[in-house]
Every structure is written in structure tokens, then in C-alpha cells.
Design an enzyme around this catalytic site. Structure first.
Site, PDB file in Angstrom:
ATOM      1  N   ARG A 162       0.844  -1.152   0.045  1.00 29.38           N
ATOM      2  CA  ARG A 162      -0.106   0.036  -0.083  1.00 29.38           C
ATOM      3  C   ARG A 162       0.848   1.371   0.001  1.00 29.38           C
ATOM      4  O   ARG A 162       0.626   2.279   0.516  1.00 29.38           O
ATOM      5  CB  ARG A 162      -0.940   0.015   1.103  1.00 29.38           C
ATOM      6  CG  ARG A 162      -2.096  -1.259   1.111  1.00 29.38           C
ATOM      7  CD  ARG A 162      -2.890  -0.994   0.228  1.00 29.38           C
ATOM      8  NE  ARG A 162      -4.294  -1.736   0.318  1.00 29.38           N
ATOM      9  CZ  ARG A 162      -4.163  -3.120  -0.099  1.00 29.38           C
ATOM     10  NH1 ARG A 162      -2.999  -3.624  -0.644  1.00 29.38           N
ATOM     11  NH2 ARG A 162      -5.372  -3.794   0.019  1.00 29.38           N
ATOM     12  N   SER A 237     -10.625  -0.525   3.379  1.00 31.39           N
ATOM     13  CA  SER A 237      -9.902  -0.725   4.705  1.00 31.39           C
ATOM     14  C   SER A 237      -9.244   0.735   4.990  1.00 31.39           C
ATOM     15  O   SER A 237      -8.630   1.403   4.258  1.00 31.39           O
ATOM     16  CB  SER A 237      -8.343  -1.413   4.434  1.00 31.39           C
ATOM     17  OG  SER A 237      -8.872  -2.687   3.792  1.00 31.39           O
ATOM     18  N   GLU A 333      -4.637   4.165   6.231  1.00 31.16           N
ATOM     19  CA  GLU A 333      -4.162   3.654   4.815  1.00 31.16           C
ATOM     20  C   GLU A 333      -4.852   4.759   3.779  1.00 31.16           C
ATOM     21  O   GLU A 333      -4.272   5.184   2.901  1.00 31.16           O
ATOM     22  CB  GLU A 333      -4.756   2.305   4.322  1.00 31.16           C
ATOM     23  CG  GLU A 333      -4.455   1.970   2.927  1.00 31.16           C
ATOM     24  CD  GLU A 333      -5.532   1.033   2.209  1.00 31.16           C
ATOM     25  OE1 GLU A 333      -5.757   1.284   1.169  1.00 31.16           O
ATOM     26  OE2 GLU A 333      -5.876   0.020   2.674  1.00 31.16           O
TER      27      GLU A 333
HETATM   28  N1  EPU Z   1     -10.221 -10.451  10.795  1.00 28.07           N
HETATM   29  C1  EPU Z   1     -10.914 -10.340  11.831  1.00 28.07           C
HETATM   30  N2  EPU Z   1     -11.608  -9.396  12.367  1.00 28.07           N
HETATM   31  C2  EPU Z   1     -12.316  -8.623  11.425  1.00 28.07           C
HETATM   32  C3  EPU Z   1     -11.415  -8.583  10.108  1.00 28.07           C
HETATM   33  C4  EPU Z   1     -10.561  -9.610   9.754  1.00 28.07           C
HETATM   34  O1  EPU Z   1     -10.521 -11.265  12.990  1.00 28.07           O
HETATM   35  O2  EPU Z   1     -12.914  -7.860  11.572  1.00 28.07           O
HETATM   36  C5  EPU Z   1      -9.121 -11.300  10.436  1.00 28.07           C
HETATM   37  C6  EPU Z   1      -9.499 -12.522   9.554  1.00 28.07           C
HETATM   38  O3  EPU Z   1     -10.298 -13.569  10.210  1.00 28.07           O
HETATM   39  C7  EPU Z   1      -8.459 -12.954   8.916  1.00 28.07           C
HETATM   40  C8  EPU Z   1      -7.602 -11.768   8.772  1.00 28.07           C
HETATM   41  O4  EPU Z   1      -7.997 -10.767   9.688  1.00 28.07           O
HETATM   42  O5  EPU Z   1      -7.648 -13.927   9.477  1.00 28.07           O
HETATM   43  C9  EPU Z   1      -7.503 -10.957   7.499  1.00 28.07           C
HETATM   44  O6  EPU Z   1      -8.840 -10.613   6.916  1.00 28.07           O
HETATM   45  P1  EPU Z   1      -9.165 -10.438   5.566  1.00 28.07           P
HETATM   46  O7  EPU Z   1      -8.883 -11.596   4.827  1.00 28.07           O
HETATM   47  O8  EPU Z   1     -10.556  -9.911   5.784  1.00 28.07           O
HETATM   48  O9  EPU Z   1      -8.163  -9.649   4.898  1.00 28.07           O
HETATM   49  P2  EPU Z   1      -7.391  -7.755   5.445  1.00 28.07           P
HETATM   50  O10 EPU Z   1      -6.042  -8.372   5.810  1.00 28.07           O
HETATM   51  O11 EPU Z   1      -8.416  -7.647   6.760  1.00 28.07           O
HETATM   52  C10 EPU Z   1      -6.626  -7.120   3.312  1.00 28.07           C
HETATM   53  C11 EPU Z   1      -6.669  -5.884   2.683  1.00 28.07           C
HETATM   54  C12 EPU Z   1      -7.947  -5.743   2.133  1.00 28.07           C
HETATM   55  C13 EPU Z   1      -8.060  -7.015   0.896  1.00 28.07           C
HETATM   56  C14 EPU Z   1      -8.206  -8.206   1.595  1.00 28.07           C
HETATM   57  C15 EPU Z   1      -7.995  -9.400   0.811  1.00 28.07           C
HETATM   58  C16 EPU Z   1      -5.350  -4.210   3.801  1.00 28.07           C
HETATM   59  C17 EPU Z   1      -5.254  -2.968   4.570  1.00 28.07           C
HETATM   60  N3  EPU Z   1      -6.535  -4.631   3.271  1.00 28.07           N
HETATM   61  O12 EPU Z   1      -7.726  -6.966   4.273  1.00 28.07           O
HETATM   62  O13 EPU Z   1      -7.972  -4.333   1.116  1.00 28.07           O
HETATM   63  O14 EPU Z   1      -9.229  -6.875  -0.048  1.00 28.07           O
HETATM   64  O15 EPU Z   1      -6.754  -7.982   2.537  1.00 28.07           O
HETATM   65  O16 EPU Z   1      -6.869  -9.511   0.203  1.00 28.07           O
HETATM   66  O17 EPU Z   1      -4.250  -4.846   3.482  1.00 28.07           O
HETATM   67  C18 EPU Z   1      -8.464  -2.203   0.850  1.00 28.07           C
HETATM   68  O18 EPU Z   1      -7.319  -1.811   0.911  1.00 28.07           O
HETATM   69  O19 EPU Z   1      -9.293  -1.140   0.862  1.00 28.07           O
HETATM   70  C19 EPU Z   1      -8.890  -3.648   1.018  1.00 28.07           C
HETATM   71  C20 EPU Z   1     -10.271  -3.870   1.035  1.00 28.07           C
END
Ligand code: EPU
Length: 338
Positions: A162, A237, A333
Site C-alpha cells: 500500500r 480498509s 491507509e
Molecule cells: N479479521 C478479524 N476481524 C475482522 C476482520 C479481519 O479477525 O473484523 C481477521 C480475519 O479473520 C483474517 C484476517 O483478519 O484472519 C485477514 O482478514 P481479511 O482476509 O478480511 O483481509 P484483511 O487483511 O483484513 C486485506 C486488505 C484488503 C483486501 C483483503 C484481501 C489491507 C489493509 N487490506 O484485508 O484490501 O481486500 O486483504 O486481500 O491490506 C483495501 O485495501 O481497501 C482492502 C479492502
């Protein structure tokens, strides 16, 4: 030039923050952009494109340039690959759909990301195991001070998680006008390992995945946990997932052995901010019209009439609580315009 006055910016930012632009001009060509940047009667300019990664906190007392440059062209083609040039104002998801209709591969995992093509390099957008930098060739950007077009290669963009040169050294000095992307024809490389893609493909009854099926799976996953900005204001995010050192990670995981994490690079660990925020008790919470999404705690919401500062205050409260509970700092972000 058709310069408008006192224009409501609510439709131009996905957070749906109701602030105004003192002056506003739609930019439909490079020549127009050049001329607009030369307007000395309006010394302060402010650029809006898809408006999907910014949080506006006050009226913009400047000339707002809304980048609406359009066009997608194939600029190189071989048996196995194409390079396409996409003008900055093209909507990202519509671009992804267009590539899939031509059977060009590479963007499918990044389906449904809000925003425009021109802003994709600024934060090196990414989702489900693929980042913009994986398909990126170069971008064209206009220098604000002399209105000259410059080309930035992938290396020159200094992409990170990012992150890019446009958030650092080149911040505020350029307007990205077009991006060039290298996509596959026929022999596509499929990335189905990340997150829920495989299980979603199974649920869809897909036996032999295609780029189109992956896109459909990503759309289904995103729709199940990310709010649609057309229905409720948000910027995806709000925070980045923090990356911590080995030492810090060891102390953290000893105290919170159930926490999810990913090893990234050497001796560094990424901890999902969504998990930290959920554990800090904010998931699904609402304070006036500002809130935290109930299905993904990384997303902050504007239920309708939240001000930008109300969102900022909620973000600060979350950051403080996460720091106190876990000793970990989480950074925004989203670009906060103060
Ligand atoms: N999790 C929680 N609680 C929550 C949300 C997430 O415990 O409320 C845990 C999930 O269970 C999982 C982990 O966190 O173990 C990761 O969650 P998720 O797969 O939803 O991905 P993320 O890391 O929260 C990132 C990106 C997203 C992208 C997804 C999928 C960033 C800041 N965000 O989210 O990007 O869609 O991975 O690749 O890196 C964006 O940048 O706007 C965005 C939506």
C-alpha cells in the site's frame, strides 16, 4: 473553461462526506489539464479522481480538478501478452470487467476495488494475493509545476505494501494521467491460494477455474464482507495491516497465541488490523453516524451525515485502544485531508 463554484463534493468521495469545493473543474483531456494547472487566478489546486481513498474533513478552498481522462488502448501485443494503456479516469472495476471480456488475465483478483485506474499506483492497490505492481509496466504523470509529462517505470514507482513514491518523495508534485499494464492472453497464471477464493470456487461448483470465475469468486467474497460505497459511505480498509519486527512479534504472540499473522520478508510479521480492532471491541460499533463495519473491522463507515472529523476521531480512538491493548501502532491507509 467551465469553472463551477461551491460544488458539493459528496458524490465525488466514496466516504460520502458533505463538504464543498470553492471552485471545481472537470478535466477531460491532457491539454485541458495543462491549461488548468497554468491558471494563475486559482493558485491552489486540489486533485480528485475516484475519491475512494481520501477522507475530506473540511471545505476545499481551492480549484478542485476532477480527473475524467478516459480511454483504454492496446499498445503492445504478442502471442501470449498484451500491454494496455489506461487513462487515469477509467473506473477500476469497469476496467477489470473489460479485460475479462477480452480474456486478458492479471486483474481478476483485484475485481471490485473502488476507485480509478490513475490512483491505483499511488497506494499499489491489492487484494487476494495480487497487487498492482504484479501487472504494472509504467505510468505517465504530469508534473504540477511545469505541466510536463513524465514516465515512471515500475522500479521508479518504488512500490511497497500500500505504498509508492507518490505517497512519499513525489507526493503532491504529480498527477498520474495514464497507467500501462501487462496482461496475459490464453496462458493465464491463476492465483487461487489466497483467503477464501478456493472455497468460494468450490461453492460456485467450479471445477476448472478461469480468470472470469476467479473474478466472480472475488466479487462474491468482497460483497459478503465489504460495504458498497453506493449504499454506505466508506473507503475500504481504513488502516494498513501493521508489520512488526521479530522481537515485537514474539512478545505479541506469547500474549495472544490465537492471533492470525503472516510472515512477510525477513523476520517481519504482518498482523491483521481487522483482528486487533475486533479484539479491542470496536467491530460493529456506531458512534453517531460514524461506525466500524460489523463484517470487517478494518472498514470505517459513514452512516449518512458523519463529518470527516467524526471519522478521524473514531480512527484516533481505535488507534489509541489498539496501542494500549497490544502495544502495536496501526496507521491509516486512507489519505486524510485536514
Ligand atoms: N479479521 C478479524 N476481524 C475482522 C476482520 C479481519 O479477525 O473484523 C481477521 C480475519 O479473520 C483474517 C484476517 O483478519 O484472519 C485477514 O482478514 P481479511 O482476509 O478480511 O483481509 P484483511 O487483511 O483484513 C486485506 C486488505 C484488503 C483486501 C483483503 C484481501 C489491507 C489493509 N487490506 O484485508 O484490501 O481486500 O486483504 O486481500 O491490506 C483495501 O485495501 O481497501 C482492502 C479492502
Amino acid at each position: 473553461m467551465n469553472i463551477l463554484e461551491n460544488i458539493a463534493l459528496k458524490p465525488y468521495n466514496t466516504f460520502g462526506i458533505a463538504v464543498k469545493a470553492r471552485f471545481f473543474l472537470e478535466i477531460n483531456s491532457l491539454l485541458q489539464l495543462q491549461k488548468a494547472l497554468q491558471l494563475s487566478a486559482y493558485p491552489d489546486k486540489f486533485i480528485i479522481s475516484g475519491g475512494s481513498n481520501m477522507l475530506l474533513t473540511k471545505d476545499i478552498d481551492a480549484l478542485v480538478l476532477h480527473i475524467n481522462l478516459k480511454g483504454i488502448t492496446v499498445v503492445e501485443e504478442t502471442e501470449s501478452e498484451v500491454v494496455i494503456k489506461v487513462m487515469a479516469g477509467e473506473n477500476w472495476h469497469e476496467l477489470v470487467q473489460w479485460t475479462l471480456a477480452q480474456d486478458y488475465g492479471g486483474l481478476e483478483n483485484m475485481s471490485l476495488i473502488p476507485g480509478n485506474a490513475g490512483t491505483a499506483p499511488i497506494q499499489n492497490i491489492g487484494a487476494y494475493g495480487v497487487e498492482l505492481k504484479d501487472v504494472f509496466v509504467s505510468c505517465e504523470a504530469m508534473r504540477i509545476d511545469n505541466q510536463e509529462l513524465e514516465e515512471f517505470t515500475k522500479e521508479e514507482c518504488q512500490f511497497g505494501y500500500r505504498d509508492s513514491i507518490f505517497k512519499n518523495k513525489a507526493k503532491g508534485s504529480y498527477i498520474i494521467t495514464a497507467v500501462k499494464l501487462r496482461l496475459t492472453k490464453g496462458q493465464h497464471q491463476l492465483f487461487t491460494h489466497y483467503g477464501a477464493i478456493e472455497s468460494e470456487l468450490d461453492a460456485m461448483g467450479v471445477v476448472t477455474p478461469t480468470i472470469q470465475a476467479i473474478s466472480e469468486a472475488v466479487i462474491r467474497i468482497r460483497q459478503s464482507k465489504l460495504p458498497d460505497p453506493k449504499e454506505i459511505g466508506n473507503s475500504g480498509s481504513f488502516f494498513k495491516n501493521p508489520i512488526v519486527s521479530h522481537k515485537k512479534f514474539n512478545a505479541f504472540i506469547k500474549k495472544f497465541p490465537d492471533a492470525p499473522f503472516y510472515e512477510v520478508g525477513e523476520q517481519q510479521y504482518k498482523i491483521p488490523a481487522g483482528w486487533l480492532i475486533e479484539q479491542a471491541g470496536f467491530k460493529g460499533k456506531r458512534f453517531g453516524d460514524a461506525g466500524v463495519h460489523a463484517k470487517q473491522a478494518l472498514v470505517l463507515l459513514n452512516y449518512g451525515n458523519a463529518t470527516g472529523m467524526e471519522i478521524v476521531h473514531l480512527a484516533q480512538r481505535i488507534q489509541k485502544t489498539v496501542k494500549e491493548k497490544f502495544g502495536i501502532e496501526i496507521d491509516a491507509e486512507v489519505n486524510i485531508i485536514k
